[in-house]
Design a protein around this motif. Structure first.
Motif, short mmCIF file in Angstrom:
data_model
loop_
_atom_site.label_atom_id
_atom_site.label_comp_id
_atom_site.label_asym_id
_atom_site.label_seq_id
_atom_site.Cartn_x
_atom_site.Cartn_y
_atom_site.Cartn_z
N ILE A 93 0.97 -1.15 0.08
CA ILE A 93 0.12 0.05 -0.05
C ILE A 93 0.73 1.35 -0.04
CG2 ILE A 93 -1.75 1.40 1.23
CD1 ILE A 93 -2.30 -1.34 2.65
N LEU A 94 0.69 2.12 -0.97
CA LEU A 94 1.36 3.45 -1.09
C LEU A 94 0.29 4.39 -0.61
CD1 LEU A 94 3.81 5.48 -1.58
CD2 LEU A 94 3.13 5.17 -4.12
N VAL A 95 0.46 5.31 0.20
CA VAL A 95 -0.23 6.63 0.30
C VAL A 95 0.51 7.85 0.29
CG1 VAL A 95 -1.79 7.83 1.96
CG2 VAL A 95 -1.81 5.39 2.28
N ASN A 96 0.42 8.66 -1.06
CA ASN A 96 1.05 9.80 -1.33
C ASN A 96 0.25 10.73 -0.75
OD1 ASN A 96 3.18 9.08 -3.26
ND2 ASN A 96 1.58 8.66 -4.57
N ASN A 97 0.36 11.18 0.44
CA ASN A 97 0.13 12.19 1.22
C ASN A 97 0.68 13.45 1.24
OD1 ASN A 97 -2.05 13.37 3.40
ND2 ASN A 97 -0.21 13.09 4.52
N ALA A 98 2.04 13.48 1.36
CA ALA A 98 2.61 14.69 1.62
C ALA A 98 2.40 15.98 0.95
CB ALA A 98 4.20 14.54 1.52
N ILE A 145 -2.95 5.20 -2.90
CA ILE A 145 -3.91 6.39 -2.49
C ILE A 145 -3.15 7.53 -2.62
CG2 ILE A 145 -5.34 7.13 -0.46
CD1 ILE A 145 -5.81 4.42 0.43
N ASN A 146 -3.89 8.27 -3.48
CA ASN A 146 -3.21 9.67 -3.63
C ASN A 146 -4.21 10.83 -3.00
OD1 ASN A 146 -1.15 9.06 -5.28
ND2 ASN A 146 -2.63 8.71 -7.09
N VAL A 147 -3.55 11.40 -1.90
CA VAL A 147 -4.43 12.32 -1.18
C VAL A 147 -4.54 13.58 -2.07
CG1 VAL A 147 -4.59 13.62 0.93
CG2 VAL A 147 -3.91 11.36 0.96
N ALA A 148 -5.85 13.91 -2.80
CA ALA A 148 -5.91 15.15 -3.64
C ALA A 148 -6.81 16.24 -2.69
CB ALA A 148 -6.46 14.65 -4.72
N SER A 149 -7.65 16.45 -3.07
CA SER A 149 -8.83 17.45 -2.41
C SER A 149 -9.95 17.87 -3.18
CB SER A 149 -7.62 18.93 -2.36
OG SER A 149 -8.87 19.89 -1.81
N VAL A 150 -10.99 18.27 -2.64
CA VAL A 150 -12.16 18.86 -3.50
C VAL A 150 -11.63 20.18 -4.16
CG1 VAL A 150 -13.65 18.01 -1.75
CG2 VAL A 150 -12.95 20.16 -1.35
N ALA A 151 -10.54 20.83 -3.71
CA ALA A 151 -9.97 21.86 -4.47
C ALA A 151 -9.83 21.61 -5.98
CB ALA A 151 -8.87 22.51 -4.01
N ALA A 152 -9.68 20.23 -6.27
CA ALA A 152 -9.20 19.72 -7.82
C ALA A 152 -10.47 20.03 -8.64
CB ALA A 152 -9.07 18.24 -7.69
N GLY A 157 -6.47 28.61 -7.97
CA GLY A 157 -4.96 28.80 -8.04
C GLY A 157 -4.44 27.31 -8.52
N SER A 158 -3.07 27.41 -8.17
CA SER A 158 -2.02 26.48 -8.69
C SER A 158 -2.35 25.12 -7.68
CB SER A 158 -0.55 26.89 -8.55
OG SER A 158 -0.24 27.35 -7.31
N TYR A 159 -2.58 25.45 -6.49
CA TYR A 159 -3.12 24.06 -5.52
C TYR A 159 -4.46 23.50 -6.38
CZ TYR A 159 -4.46 21.34 -1.38
OH TYR A 159 -4.64 20.43 -0.73
N SER A 160 -5.25 23.91 -6.60
CA SER A 160 -6.29 23.31 -7.43
C SER A 160 -5.75 22.65 -8.69
CB SER A 160 -7.54 24.34 -7.66
OG SER A 160 -8.17 24.59 -6.72
N ALA A 161 -5.22 23.33 -9.45
CA ALA A 161 -4.34 22.50 -10.89
C ALA A 161 -3.44 21.45 -10.51
CB ALA A 161 -3.66 23.76 -11.45
N ALA A 162 -2.74 21.59 -9.17
CA ALA A 162 -2.02 20.44 -8.98
C ALA A 162 -2.85 19.18 -8.52
CB ALA A 162 -1.11 20.75 -8.01
N LYS A 163 -3.95 19.55 -7.69
CA LYS A 163 -4.92 18.34 -7.36
C LYS A 163 -5.59 17.78 -8.56
CE LYS A 163 -3.30 18.31 -3.20
NZ LYS A 163 -2.59 17.08 -2.72
N ALA A 164 -6.26 18.73 -9.27
CA ALA A 164 -6.84 18.12 -10.64
C ALA A 164 -5.86 17.29 -11.34
CB ALA A 164 -7.21 19.65 -11.45
N TRP A 165 -4.68 17.63 -11.55
CA TRP A 165 -3.83 16.90 -12.09
C TRP A 165 -3.78 15.24 -11.52
CZ3 TRP A 165 0.23 13.37 -11.11
CH2 TRP A 165 0.86 13.02 -12.04
N LEU A 166 -3.76 15.34 -10.08
CA LEU A 166 -3.71 14.02 -9.36
C LEU A 166 -4.82 13.09 -9.43
CD1 LEU A 166 -1.60 12.68 -7.50
CD2 LEU A 166 -2.64 13.95 -5.63
N VAL A 167 -6.09 13.92 -9.44
CA VAL A 167 -7.38 13.23 -9.40
C VAL A 167 -7.22 12.37 -11.00
CG1 VAL A 167 -9.75 13.50 -9.93
CG2 VAL A 167 -8.49 14.55 -8.00
#
Length: 262
Positions: A93-98, A145-152, A157-167
């Motif tokens: 199991i890998l959790v990418n949370n950082a 598990i990739n911890v993204a955000s509803v910001a995706a 801003g760029s946080y949303s953009a990064a999380k959208a990529w992750l989703v």
């Protein structure tokens, strides 16, 4: 041909969690330890890592390893990649949370800050996923598990953009690898009571109280959705409704509350 139903990783297998000493990462560590998994904990603060590892070992009777690494640094990422690709010590199991946040607007940030931010959320998550997949695919078994955000799903801003990529990446990866035994899930929490916003220096009172979640529920629902084979997990009904609305409402209405310093 449909993908086989995912099989939960048995107790005694190993989970690697980044950003594991606080907040959502620490809660993933606690719940996975409670399920009987051994842990590899990754974060920058070596002393805090060791304290967390000893606490989990004593409480749950599992074994732990720690890797002190800055995941915005190539050497730090390489250390975690080396652990993930060690065939003698498989990670199931890998959790990418950082993760980290930037309080100021894009144009006010130093571009070096933005570059580190993008590397951590996108490049590092991609590299660690690629490393973990090598062993998982050969074993026909694994969970990421990739911890993204509803910001995706929002223009923030760029946080949303990064999380959208992750989703988007997680949706594709789950489609590509579920039939080969590896489930990939983007967990997308809303505002959650952790150190994340405090480290940003954000005034949390700007966000209505009903929008705040507890890490325990976020992780519990995220793990359950991953075990079910879901590509995207949005914990809690309230945020499921909000993300559904965000797809049809104008951007100006769904951008969310402004970030404001304390």
């Amino acid at each position: 041909m449909t993908a086989p139903a995912p099989v939960p990783a048995p107790a005694g297998t190993t989970a690697l969690i980044t950003g594991a000493t606080a907040g959502i990462g620490a809660e993933f560590a606690r719940q996975l330890a409670d399920h009987g998994h051994n842990l590899v904990l990754v974060a920058r603060d070596a002393a805090r890592l060791q304290t967390k590892a000893e606490e989990l070992e004593k409480r749950y009777g599992i074994s732990t390893e720690v890797i002190s690494a800055d995941l915005t640094d190539d050497a730090g990422v390489a250390a975690v990649v080396a652990r993930l690709t060690d065939p003698a010590r498989p990670v199931e199991i890998l959790v990418n949370n950082a993760g980290t946040g930037l309080l100021r607007s894009f144009e006010e940030n130093d571009i070096a800050e933005e570059t580190r931010h993008l590397k951590l959320h996108v490049e590092t998550a991609m590299q660690l996923t690629h490393a973990a997949l090598q062993g998982m695919l050969s074993r026909h078994s694994g969970r990421i598990i990739n911890v993204a955000s509803v910001a995706a799903f929002l223009p923030r801003g760029s946080y949303s953009a990064a999380k959208a990529w992750l989703v988007s990446f997680s949706r594709w990866a789950n489609l590509a690898y579920a039939k080969r035994g590896v489930t990939v899930t983007a967990v997308c929490p809303g505002f959650t009571h952790t150190e994340f916003h405090d480290r940003m220096g954000m005034d949390k009172t700007v966000t209505p109280r009903w929008m705040w979640l507890q890490a325990e529920q976020v992780v519990r629902e995220g793990l359950a959705d991953n075990e079910r084979g879901k590509a995207v997990s949005v914990p809690t009904r309230r945020y499921k409704v909000l993300t559904a609305a965000a797809r049809i409402l104008p951007d100006r209405l769904v951008a969310g509350p402004p970030r404001r310093p304390k």
